[in-house]
Design a protein around this motif. Structure first.
Motif, short mmCIF file in Angstrom:
data_model
loop_
_atom_site.label_atom_id
_atom_site.label_comp_id
_atom_site.label_asym_id
_atom_site.label_seq_id
_atom_site.Cartn_x
_atom_site.Cartn_y
_atom_site.Cartn_z
N ALA A 362 0.83 -1.21 0.00
CA ALA A 362 0.00 0.00 0.00
C ALA A 362 0.87 1.26 0.00
O ALA A 362 0.59 2.22 -0.72
N ASN A 363 1.93 1.27 0.78
CA ASN A 363 2.80 2.45 0.85
C ASN A 363 3.61 2.63 -0.42
O ASN A 363 3.84 3.76 -0.87
N LEU A 364 4.05 1.53 -1.02
CA LEU A 364 4.87 1.64 -2.22
C LEU A 364 4.07 2.21 -3.39
O LEU A 364 4.58 3.02 -4.18
N THR A 365 2.82 1.81 -3.52
CA THR A 365 1.99 2.34 -4.62
C THR A 365 1.72 3.83 -4.43
O THR A 365 1.67 4.59 -5.40
N THR A 366 1.56 4.26 -3.17
CA THR A 366 1.39 5.69 -2.91
C THR A 366 2.67 6.45 -3.24
O THR A 366 2.63 7.56 -3.78
N LEU A 367 3.81 5.84 -2.96
CA LEU A 367 5.09 6.45 -3.30
C LEU A 367 5.26 6.66 -4.80
O LEU A 367 5.85 7.64 -5.25
N LEU A 368 4.74 5.72 -5.59
CA LEU A 368 4.83 5.85 -7.05
C LEU A 368 4.13 7.12 -7.52
O LEU A 368 4.66 7.87 -8.35
N ALA A 369 2.93 7.37 -6.99
CA ALA A 369 2.19 8.58 -7.38
C ALA A 369 2.90 9.83 -6.89
O ALA A 369 3.02 10.83 -7.61
N THR A 387 7.19 16.62 0.76
CA THR A 387 6.66 16.35 2.10
C THR A 387 5.88 15.05 2.12
O THR A 387 5.96 14.28 3.09
N LEU A 388 5.13 14.77 1.04
CA LEU A 388 4.34 13.54 0.98
C LEU A 388 5.24 12.31 0.96
O LEU A 388 4.99 11.33 1.67
N ILE A 389 6.30 12.36 0.15
CA ILE A 389 7.24 11.23 0.09
C ILE A 389 7.89 11.00 1.45
O ILE A 389 7.98 9.87 1.94
N LEU A 390 8.34 12.09 2.06
CA LEU A 390 8.97 11.99 3.37
C LEU A 390 7.97 11.46 4.41
O LEU A 390 8.33 10.63 5.25
N SER A 391 6.73 11.92 4.32
CA SER A 391 5.69 11.47 5.26
C SER A 391 5.44 9.97 5.13
O SER A 391 5.30 9.26 6.14
N ILE A 392 5.39 9.49 3.89
CA ILE A 392 5.15 8.05 3.66
C ILE A 392 6.28 7.22 4.26
O ILE A 392 6.05 6.21 4.94
N LEU A 393 7.52 7.64 3.99
CA LEU A 393 8.68 6.90 4.49
C LEU A 393 8.74 6.92 6.01
O LEU A 393 8.97 5.88 6.66
N MET A 394 8.53 8.09 6.61
CA MET A 394 8.60 8.20 8.06
C MET A 394 7.44 7.47 8.73
O MET A 394 7.59 6.89 9.80
N ILE A 634 -5.01 9.22 -6.38
CA ILE A 634 -4.58 8.03 -7.12
C ILE A 634 -3.66 7.18 -6.25
O ILE A 634 -3.79 5.96 -6.16
N GLY A 635 -2.72 7.85 -5.57
CA GLY A 635 -1.81 7.12 -4.71
C GLY A 635 -2.46 6.55 -3.48
O GLY A 635 -2.14 5.45 -3.04
N TYR A 636 -3.40 7.32 -2.91
CA TYR A 636 -4.02 6.89 -1.67
C TYR A 636 -5.14 5.88 -1.90
O TYR A 636 -5.28 4.90 -1.17
N SER A 637 -5.96 6.12 -2.92
CA SER A 637 -7.10 5.25 -3.19
C SER A 637 -6.67 3.82 -3.49
O SER A 637 -7.40 2.86 -3.21
#
Length: 756
Positions: A362-369, A387-394, A634-637
Motif C-alpha cells: 500500500a505504501n509503495l503504490t502511494t510512493l509511485l504517485a 513532504t508527501l514522500i517523506l511522510s510516507i517513508l517516516m 490516485i496514490g491513496y485510493s
C-alpha cells in the motif's frame, strides 16, 4: 506473571522521546524554512536568452547566470534564496521573506551592462573595465546622490577622455548607458527627451588620468543605491525574460500558515480521539507513534534543508491520516487473531506478521504517485510531493517499527493476557482454539451484504455517471486557472468584506477590465480576479500592487503565466498521471496479477474522473494544487484496493482449489467484508484530517481539500463496489476456460532413490 522490566522499558522510551521532543521541538520548528506562500515573497521563472548575437546558452552560461543572480540577491539581504537551473534554458528564483519585491524584481532582471559611449553610440568602455565590487553610492559637490565606480586602468580612461576632448562642442560628451539595446537605443533619439534612457552625458573638457569616475544624474538616494549595488554585483552574461511569476503578500502568508496549523491540529486531535475510542490501548500507542512521526518528519525535513510550502503543511497533516492506515491494518489483523482464540501474545505476533506485506504494498503504490508528482510538479506542488514522500517513508518506520516496539513491550509483559477488551475485542466474540476456526471463517458486521451479486448494477451505475460526466465536460469543460493557459491572477485580502463591484472598480483604475471575479473567505475578505491571455509586465505588477495596497491595506498576490509555461504545466500533469498509472499497473501485476492491476487502475481513473467532473459542475478553479490532489487520490485510493486484493489472494491460497464461480464469488465477498471495517476506519481518519483543513484551514488550499474530499468518497465507492467486482468478472472467465483454479504451489516431491 507480569514482567515489570518490559513495562519499565516502555515508560523509559516514552520519557526519552517525550523529553527529546519537549527540549528540541521549539528550535526545530523555528529552523523550518518556510516557502514564500507562508511568509510572503515572490518567485519568478526566467527564459535565458543570448545577450549577444551568436552567444550559446549552455550549462556554463546558466551556471554563470545563477552565480550572478546569487550575488545580486546577497545585496538584498535575503536569507537562503532558492535558485534552480531547469532544463537547458531556464532559471527559477524563489525569494521568501523579501521585503521590497519591486526592488528585488528590478535587481534580478536588469542586465546591468554599463557602457561608456560617444554621441555616435560607439562603445569606448564597458563593464569589463570596472573593478569587481568597485561601485559605491556617494554624493556630488551639490549634495545630490551619485555613484562612484573604480576602473581597472587609469590609462584606459585617459585614452577615452583624450578622444572625447578633441571633439567639437556638443559632441564632446561621454554618454553613460545602462543596458543599451543595439539597434533600438541611440543618443540622438534620447537626448531631446525629458527623461532620457541614458544615465548621464557629461561634457569632457580635459583629459583625466585617474581610475575612479563619478556618475552624476537626477538620481534619488534609492536609485543611486540600487545602481551601485547592481554595478558591484556585476552584469548578467545573458538576457532574462520572465515566463512565470507569482508574488505573495506577507499578510497572506502569515494568515495561511496560522489557519492551516489550527485546522491541522483539530484534524489530528480528532484522529487521536477516534483511534483511542475504537482500538483502545493500541489506539493510544498509535497516537504516540503518530506524534513521534510528526517530530521525526520535521527533523529530517530540516536536515534536508527543504522548504515547507502551504501544500507541504497539508501533506504533513494528511500524512497523519495516511500513517494511521498501517496501524489500522495491523490492529484489525490482531483483533481477528484474538477472536479465533489465540492469546494476546500469539495474536500480536501473527497479526503483525500477516499485515506487513499489505502495508508495504500500500505504501509503495502511494510512493509511485508521489514520485511522479515530484518529477513533473513545479514549485509549491514539488514541495507538496517532497513532504508527501517523506511522510510516507517516516510513517512506515514509525507505524511498523515504532508501534510494534511499544505494543510488543506491553504485550510481552503479560499485563494484557486476560484483557482483550483493551484491544477493542468483546469476550463474547472470542472463539475457542479447539473450534479450529480460521480468520477467514469469522463473522463480520457486514455479512448480510452481498457485494458481488449486484455487480452489473454497479457497473451500469458508474457507466451512466461516466457518460453524464463526459457530456458535462464536453459542454462546459473545466474552469482552468492561468497555470494551464496564460494570463494574470490577482488575489487581494482586506480587513473588511470586499464587494465584487468595488473590487472591479479598483482594478479599472489601473486599466484592468475583467468580469472574472470571485469573492471568498469566511467574511468575504478575499477577492480574486483573473485576466486571461494578458500577462502583466513587472512594471504593471508593481503599479497595481502599490495602488491596491493603498486601498485595501495589504499587497495583493499577483501571478503571471506565459503561454509556453501554461502548455508545459498541462503536459507535465498528463505525464505525471500516465507515469503513476503505468507504475502502479506494473507493480500490482508483479505482486498480484494483471487482472487485479487492470481493475485497480480502472478504479483509480474512475476516482480521478469524478474529481474532474465535480470541478466542472461546481466551476471551481482547477490549478496546480488540483493536479496534486488528483495524484494524491490516485496514490491513496490504491491503498484500499491493494488491501482488498491482498486479502483475496490470501483467502484463495487457503482455499487451494476453486471449481465453481460461486466459490470465487464467495471469496471476493468474504474478502470485501473482512477488509471493509479497515477501509471505513482509514477513510474516517483521512476525512478527519481533510475536514479539519477544509473547515478551519487556509482559503488558498480550499479547492485542494475539496478535491481530496470528493476523491476519498469516490475512492471508497470504487474500492468496495467496482475493483473486486471487475476482477471477479475477469477471473470467472479464466475459471470457465480452465475448469479449475489451483491457488497454491505444490511442493516438489523429493526422493533419496537414484534417478534413472
Amino acid at each position: 506473571m507480569v514482567k515489570r522490566s518490559r513495562i519499565l522499558s516502555f515508560f523509559l522510551i516514552l520519557i526519552l522521546f517525550g523529553s527529546l521532543m519537549g527540549f528540541t521541538s521549539k528550535d526545530i520548528i523555528k529552523d523550518v524554512k518556510l516557502g514564500l506562500d507562508l511568509q510572503g515573497g515572490f518567485e519568478v521563472l526566467y527564459d535565458v536568452l543570448p545577450a549577444k548575437e551568436g552567444q550559446v546558452i549552455n550549462q556554463d552560461a546558466l551556471s554563470a547566470t545563477a552565480q550572478s543572480l546569487d550575488r545580486r540577491i546577497n545585496v538584498l539581504g535575503v536569507s537562503e534564496p532558492n535558485i534552480q537551473i531547469e532544463g537547458d534554458n531556464r532559471i527559477r528564483v524563489q525569494l521568501a521573506g523579501v521585503t521590497d519585491q519591486d526592488q528585488a524584481r528590478e535587481m534580478l532582471s536588469t542586465e546591468a551592462n554599463l557602457t561608456f559611449r560617444d554621441v555616435d553610440d560607439n562603445v569606448l568602455m564597458d563593464g569589463t573595465d570596472l573593478v569587481e565590487g568597485g561601485a559605491t553610492q556617494t554624493f556630488d559637490e551639490n549634495g545630490q546622490p551619485s555613484v562612484s565606480i573604480k576602473l581597472n586602468s587609469a590609462s584606459k580612461f585617459k585614452e577615452v577622455t583624450q578622444e572625447i576632448v578633441n571633439k567639437p562642442a556638443g559632441e564632446n560628451l561621454l554618454v553613460i548607458w545602462l543596458d543599451f539595446e543595439e539597434g533600438v537605443d541611440s543618443f540622438a533619439k534620447e537626448v531631446s527627451k525629458e527623461d532620457p534612457k541614458f544615465l548621464s552625458a557629461p561634457s569632457v573638457k580635459q583629459v583625466f588620468n585617474q581610475d575612479s569616475v563619478s556618475i552624476v544624474g537626477s538620481f534619488t538616494l534609492e536609485e543611486a543605491k540600487t545602481l551601485s549595488d547592481l554595478l558591484s554585483a556585476g552584469s548578467l552574461p545573458v538576457q532574462l525574460e520572465e515566463v512565470y511569476s507569482t508574488s505573495v503578500g506577507a499578510q497572506f502568508g502569515e494568515t495561511a500558515l496560522e489557519k492551516t496549523i489550527i485546522g491541522g491540529l483539530i484534524g489530528i486531535a480528532a484522529i487521536f480521539i477516534f483511534m483511542i475510542g475504537y482500538y483502545r490501548f493500541p489506539g493510544f500507542i498509535a497516537a504516540i507513534t503518530l506524534t513521534i512521526y510528526l517530530f521525526l518528519t520535521l527533523v529530517v525535513f530540516n536536515l534536508m534543508n527543504a522548504v515547507l510550502t502551504l501544500p507541504g503543511v497539508a501533506a504533513l497533516i494528511l500524512g497523519v491520516g495516511m500513517a494511521v492506515d498501517a496501524n489500522i491494518i495491523t490492529y484489525e489483523r490482531i483483533k481477528d487473531e484474538i477472536r479465533v482464540g489465540r492469546s494476546i501474545k500469539a495474536a500480536f505476533k501473527a497479526g503483525s506478521k500477516n499485515s506487513l506485506s499489505t502495508i508495504f504494498d500500500a505504501n509503495l503504490t502511494t510512493l509511485l504517485a508521489a514520485g511522479a508528482l515530484f518529477f513533473y510538479g513545479t514549485s509549491s506542488v514539488k514541495g507538496f510531493a517532497t513532504t508527501l514522500i517523506l511522510s510516507i517513508l517516516m510513517s512506515f518506520i514509525t507505524a511498523v517499527y515504532g508501534t510494534r516496539l511499544l505494543l510488543g513491550l506491553c504485550v510481552n509483559s503479560n499485563l494484557f493476557n486476560k484483557l482483550p477488551g483493551w484491544f477493542g475485542v468483546n469476550k463474547k466474540d472470542i472463539h475457542s482454539l479447539s473450534e479450529n476456526i480460521e480468520t477467514i471463517d469469522l463473522t463480520t458486521k457486514f455479512d448480510r451484504f452481498d457485494f458481488v451479486k449486484h455487480r452489473k448494477k454497479y457497473f451500469a451505475f458508474s457507466g451512466a455517471l461516466i457518460i453524464a460526466g463526459t457530456v458535462i465536460l464536453s459542454l462546459v469543460g473545466l474552469n482552468l486557472s492561468i497555470d494551464f493557459s496564460q494570463g494574470t491572477r490577482i488575489e487581494q485580502m482586506s480587513d473588511q468584506p470586499i464587494k465584487t463591484e468595488d473590487f472591479k472598480s479598483s482594478l479599472a483604475e489601473s486599466g484592468i477590465e475583467t468580469d472574472d471575479i470571485v469573492i471568498s473567505g469566511n467574511n468575504n475578505e478575499i477577492g480574486v480576479a483573473r485576466i486571461k491571455d494578458v500577462v502583466f509586465t513587472k512594471e504593471e505588477i508593481s503599479n497595481l500592487q502599490a495602488q491596491l495596497e493603498d486601498e485595501y491595506g495589504s499587497k495583493p498576490n499577483v501571478s503571471t503565466v506565459s503561454p509556453t509555461v501554461g502548455k508545459e504545466i498541462a503536459k507535465n500533469a498528463l505525464y505525471a498521471l500516465a507515469i503513476a498509472s503505468v507504475g502502479i499497473v506494473l507493480y500490482v501485476t508483479v505482486r498480484f496479477e494483471w487482472r487485479m492491476a487492470l481493475a485497480a487502475i480502472l478504479a483509480l481513473l474512475h476516482d480521478a474522473f469524478f474529481i474532474i467532473v465535480f470541478f466542472s459542475i461546481t466551476r471551481l478553479e482547477a490549478d496546480l494544487t488540483f493536479i496534486a490532489a488528483v495524484l494524491t487520490i490516485i496514490g491513496y485510493s490504491i491503498n484500499d484496493t491493494i488491501v482488498t486484493f491482498d486479502r483475496i489472494r490470501e483467502n484463495m491460497v487457503r482455499k487451494k482449489k476453486i471449481k465453481t464461480f460461486e466459490e470465487l464469488s464467495a471469496i471476493a465477498n468474504q474478502s470485501l467484508r473482512q477488509t471493509l471495517g479497515r477501509s471505513l476506519n482509514t477513510i474516517i481518519t483521512v476525512l478527519l484530517a481533510v475536514l479539519g483543513l477544509l473547515i478551519f484551514g487556509s482559503e488558498s488550499i480550499r479547492n485542494f481539500n475539496l478535491a481530496l474530499l470528493v476523491g476519498l468518497i469516490a475512492g471508497t465507492y470504487s474500492s468496495i463496489f467496482l475493483a473486486a467486482q471487475m476482477w471477479l468478472t475477469w477471473k470467472g472467465q479464466e475459471l470457465k476456460k480452465h475448469g479449475v483454479l489451483i491457488t497454491y504451489k505444490e511442493k516438489k516431491k523429493t526422493s533419496d532413490e537414484p534417478q534413472v
